[in-house]
Design an enzyme around this catalytic site. Sequence first.
Site, mmCIF file in Angstrom:
data_model
loop_
_atom_site.group_PDB
_atom_site.id
_atom_site.type_symbol
_atom_site.label_atom_id
_atom_site.label_comp_id
_atom_site.label_asym_id
_atom_site.label_seq_id
_atom_site.Cartn_x
_atom_site.Cartn_y
_atom_site.Cartn_z
ATOM 1 N N THR A 156 89.400 180.692 -76.121
ATOM 2 C CA THR A 156 89.914 180.669 -75.040
ATOM 3 C C THR A 156 88.872 180.030 -73.705
ATOM 4 O O THR A 156 89.509 178.580 -73.650
ATOM 5 C CB THR A 156 90.010 181.671 -74.515
ATOM 6 N N GLU A 189 93.533 182.852 -80.498
ATOM 7 C CA GLU A 189 92.816 182.598 -79.625
ATOM 8 C C GLU A 189 92.162 183.494 -79.250
ATOM 9 O O GLU A 189 92.565 184.665 -79.244
ATOM 10 C CB GLU A 189 93.558 182.041 -78.198
#
Length: 243
Positions: free
Chosen positions: A29, A92
């Site tokens: 992220t 992610e």
Amino acid sequence: MFTTLNYSPNFDLKKRKIKDIKFIVFHYTGMKNEKQAIRKLTDTNSKVSSHYLIKNNGEILTLVPDLYIAWHAGISHWKKYKSLNKNSIGIEISNPGHDFKYKKFSKKQILAILKLSRFLFKKYKIKANNFLGHSDIAPDRKIDPGEKFPWKYLSKKKIGYWHSLNNQKLLKERSLSTNNYEKMKFSRNLHIIGYTNKTKKNKKKYFKIICSAFQRRYRQELINGIIDKECLSISENLLKKLK
Ligand SMILES: [Zn+2]
């Protein structure tokens, strides 16, 4: 299902077919904290998303259902594929990334990566060499999921692939320089593996970038963009596995 729903509005409205799903792309992220990252990935204005997000505690969120195209890869290339969003599932993983003290992925995260990867591998029959990092497909823009991503461990569980060379032997080849023929061979190997070096200007600089992406994945201890004998040996060995 073993995931928690937390939908993002950022995806193409047109549904794709199961057979369009060929790749899994891993990201981190890259934000200071997890809450912020989830907010961004689910905010209409951000125009970014992914199919899944793996939290620090190993919890898996579904942000976009698999059959919709999430916006995670951006401008990207791999083999003959361009703009990989349409052919991939994006995962992610919560990690502050290189901008905010890149840290090791937690054990719980690694178990979640494995569980989710195995599930998708079976469901969509993803090939071992179609598990990719964002840096593999956008090497000039991205360095995530980074050199702490557990590619070697995952390959032992049949997710992605890894070389079968002896580490001691490889270490002796580290930083040994290569001649022009060997450099060419390395470049050709990377091309067969899938890295593309389509660029109009400054081919040399771009190749150094691709070499770094390769190292970030397969020779995580030293990333310098220089083709040494160790890199060449690893690329040769990987090619044998592709056959
Ligand atoms: Zn990314």
